[in-house]
Design an enzyme around this catalytic site. Structure first.
Site, mmCIF file in Angstrom:
data_model
loop_
_atom_site.group_PDB
_atom_site.id
_atom_site.type_symbol
_atom_site.label_atom_id
_atom_site.label_comp_id
_atom_site.label_asym_id
_atom_site.label_seq_id
_atom_site.Cartn_x
_atom_site.Cartn_y
_atom_site.Cartn_z
ATOM 1 N N GLU A 1 0.831 -1.221 0.000
ATOM 2 C CA GLU A 1 0.000 0.000 0.000
ATOM 3 C C GLU A 1 0.860 1.263 0.000
ATOM 4 O O GLU A 1 0.556 2.246 -0.676
ATOM 5 C CB GLU A 1 -0.906 -0.006 1.244
ATOM 6 C CG GLU A 1 -1.836 1.168 1.351
ATOM 7 C CD GLU A 1 -2.856 1.222 0.224
ATOM 8 O OE1 GLU A 1 -3.758 0.380 0.219
ATOM 9 O OE2 GLU A 1 -2.729 2.095 -0.663
ATOM 10 N N VAL B 1 2.452 3.366 -3.298
ATOM 11 C CA VAL B 1 1.770 4.320 -4.184
ATOM 12 C C VAL B 1 1.068 5.394 -3.358
ATOM 13 O O VAL B 1 0.224 5.084 -2.511
ATOM 14 C CB VAL B 1 0.730 3.603 -5.084
ATOM 15 C CG1 VAL B 1 -0.012 4.602 -5.971
ATOM 16 C CG2 VAL B 1 1.399 2.539 -5.937
ATOM 17 N N GLY C 1 1.901 7.452 -0.894
ATOM 18 C CA GLY C 1 2.140 7.603 0.552
ATOM 19 C C GLY C 1 1.018 7.115 1.437
ATOM 20 O O GLY C 1 0.708 5.928 1.484
ATOM 21 N N ILE D 1 -2.210 7.625 1.237
ATOM 22 C CA ILE D 1 -3.550 7.445 0.651
ATOM 23 C C ILE D 1 -3.832 5.950 0.461
ATOM 24 O O ILE D 1 -3.043 5.260 -0.178
ATOM 25 C CB ILE D 1 -3.654 8.139 -0.734
ATOM 26 C CG1 ILE D 1 -3.308 9.622 -0.638
ATOM 27 C CG2 ILE D 1 -5.022 7.938 -1.342
ATOM 28 C CD1 ILE D 1 -3.342 10.347 -1.984
ATOM 29 N N GLY E 1 12.139 15.057 4.080
ATOM 30 C CA GLY E 1 12.086 13.593 3.933
ATOM 31 C C GLY E 1 11.163 13.145 2.819
ATOM 32 O O GLY E 1 10.688 12.014 2.819
ATOM 33 N N ASP F 1 9.740 7.711 -10.381
ATOM 34 C CA ASP F 1 8.981 7.311 -9.191
ATOM 35 C C ASP F 1 7.482 7.277 -9.494
ATOM 36 O O ASP F 1 6.801 6.284 -9.211
ATOM 37 C CB ASP F 1 9.289 8.292 -8.048
ATOM 38 C CG ASP F 1 8.438 8.047 -6.824
ATOM 39 O OD1 ASP F 1 8.793 7.171 -6.026
ATOM 40 O OD2 ASP F 1 7.396 8.721 -6.683
ATOM 41 N N LYS G 1 4.728 3.942 -9.965
ATOM 42 C CA LYS G 1 3.410 3.918 -9.306
ATOM 43 C C LYS G 1 2.301 3.706 -10.333
ATOM 44 O O LYS G 1 1.322 2.989 -10.070
ATOM 45 C CB LYS G 1 3.198 5.218 -8.516
ATOM 46 C CG LYS G 1 4.162 5.333 -7.332
ATOM 47 C CD LYS G 1 4.180 6.732 -6.735
ATOM 48 C CE LYS G 1 5.173 6.825 -5.586
ATOM 49 N NZ LYS G 1 5.403 8.185 -5.122
ATOM 50 N N GLY H 1 6.924 11.141 2.657
ATOM 51 C CA GLY H 1 7.359 11.423 4.023
ATOM 52 C C GLY H 1 7.103 10.230 4.911
ATOM 53 O O GLY H 1 6.228 9.404 4.641
HETATM 54 N N1 HSE Z 1 9.579 10.140 -3.093
HETATM 55 C C1 HSE Z 1 8.196 9.860 -3.148
HETATM 56 C C2 HSE Z 1 7.440 11.130 -3.463
HETATM 57 C C3 HSE Z 1 7.650 9.351 -1.862
HETATM 58 O O1 HSE Z 1 8.021 12.204 -3.427
HETATM 59 O O2 HSE Z 1 6.267 11.036 -3.740
HETATM 60 C C4 HSE Z 1 7.531 7.890 -1.800
HETATM 61 O O3 HSE Z 1 6.815 7.363 -2.841
#
Ligand code: HSE
Length: 430
Positions: free
Chosen positions: A131, A134, A136, A138, A189, A204, A208, A305
């Site tokens: 979970e 994708v 964070g 949510i 972070g 990234d 997702k 985060g």
């Molecule tokens: N680095 C990702 C972002 C967080 O900034 O959305 C973890 O998926």
């Protein structure tokens, strides 16, 4: 599962260490909610003595995570290293083969090896939960797997990267340049461990999108060649000009089944400030699903985060502790198919084109003539002169055109003494 459940955490970076602390302070709450007592019996990271946000118990520390499997009895393992292959893959594979449930926020691993790992989990009758990989905090994967289980989803899209959304919003608000704002994002972070490039270049968000497609359309994780662009070429100038036009730049991930063909993409989009998506700012992510019979659903929340990520990791933990054993991608791996890819050349959008030019007679007509040659029609034009340097910025918003047509046309602008740089292109989101 026994009343006492043994846990291992592999990787003690920003996420791992936060999770370690959360598990320690929420033990009682978890027991009340699930009837199970959790016990962290092993933790692993490269450096035992590194200064961390929360103190660790050195008695349960392993430098080599693979030793844990022979030394401890583990029921549930958290993989928080975050690599797409290597030790992350080895740890997850070994755990699944040993019938240990795995929870991970590692989207790079899932997007690359998700099918093989899901099959391994299914064979060994354990969970592989992701979970947190994708958007964070949510709960989008559970929503698709459970809440929307019987719907036919045909589109899922949204803002899937917190770092880039934060950077774009913060540049607009503070007028600060890219590098300065990136540093702030890293401090908070949000950016990927050690390598913010993966956030900035769209990788990234794209990982997702691959995961979301597989879950939404009950397909194998696609390997199609797709349009993937990040925000590295977006300048403060673009953000300011967009703002004057009532638009905002957003990095959108889009996955859609068009006439039975899969279209996946990640790229910066210009969206109206009056739209919902145009007002999802800062570290917020938003995921919009369109399906039948449910219609449109929107989920919004913090997408990066340690706090939001831990929230999702713990939600997966509770799901396993409650005995909710399910297929990692919602249905059995053998039922998941590949679908034909959509031809990216036919992707159609209005375009924002920014040209840095010499402020000379004939330059504007040179540009519009070249656009006309490819039947790209101009909708709006804004020229800002830089008198001192005898330069100008010309921004053109076009009517809709296909990807192939735009690409072919733009090659004409590669070399010209009056057009100072290759033009910046940002697609408008319809
Ligand atoms: N680095 C990702 C972002 C967080 O900034 O959305 C973890 O998926």
């Amino acid at each position: 599962m026994n009343k006492i459940v043994n846990i291992a955490i592999i990787g003690l970076g920003q996420i791992g260490i936060y999770l370690y602390n959360e598990l320690n302070i929420k033990k009682k709450d978890i027991e009340i909610k699930t009837g199970k007592k959790i016990k962290i019996v092993a933790i692993s990271a490269k450096n035992r003595n590194k200064k961390r946000r929360f103190p660790i118990s050195k008695k349960i520390f392993y430098r080599n995570p693979l030793q844990i499997f022979s030394k401890e009895k583990i029921d549930i393992l958290f993989e928080c290293i975050g690599l797409p292959d290597g030790i992350s893959k080895k740890v997850v594979e070994t755990a699944l083969k040993n019938k240990i449930h795995v929870i991970t926020p590692n989207k790079a691993l899932l997007a690359k090896h998700g099918d093989v790992l899901a099959s391994l989990a299914e064979k060994n009758k354990v969970n592989l939960e992701f979970e947190a990989s994708v958007a964070g905090g949510i709960p989008i994967l559970k929503t698709i797997k459970e809440g929307l289980a019987t719907n036919k989803i045909n589109k899922v899209y949204g803002i899937l990267n917190g770092t880039t959304n934060y950077i774009l919003s913060e540049m607009e608000n503070s007028n600060e340049n890219f590098d300065k704002v990136l540093q702030k994002a890293q401090k908070l972070g949000y950016a990927e461990p050690g390598n913010p490039k993966l956030d900035l270049n769209g990788f990234d968000a794209f990982a997702k999108i691959r995961i979301l497609s597989a879950l939404s359309f009950n397909t194998k994780i696609s390997k199609n060649k797709c349009i993937m662009e990040g925000i590295e070429n977006i300048k403060l100038t673009d953000i300011k000009i967009a703002s004057q036009l009532g638009l905002r730049v957003k990095l959108l991930g889009i996955s859609e089944v068009i006439n039975g063909q899969l279209f996946e993409t990640v790229h910066p989009c210009l969206v109206s400030k009056k739209t919902y998506i145009g007002n999802v700012n800062g570290v917020m992510n938003a995921v919009i699903t369109e399906g039948k019979p449910v219609g449109q659903s929107v989920l919004q929340g913090e997408g990066a985060g340690p706090g939001p990520t831990s929230s999702s990791l713990l939600s997966d933990l509770l799901s396993i502790l409650r005995g909710n054993i399910k297929y990692p991608f919602g249905i059995s791996n053998s039922k998941r198919k590949f679908i034909k890819p959509f031809n990216n050349n036919n992707y159609t959008n209005s375009l924002y084109l920014r040209f840095d030019v010499r402020d000379k007679q004939g330059v504007l007509s040179l540009i519009t003539n070249r656009l006309a040659k490819y039947k790209i029609s101009v909708k709006r034009i804004i020229q800002t002169p830089d008198k001192k340097n005898k330069k100008a910025t010309i921004v053109i918003i076009t009517h809709k055109t296909t990807e192939i047509n735009a690409r072919n046309c733009l090659t004409l602008f590669k070399k010209n003494r009056n057009i100072l740089k290759f033009p910046t292109l940002i697609r408008l989101y319809n």
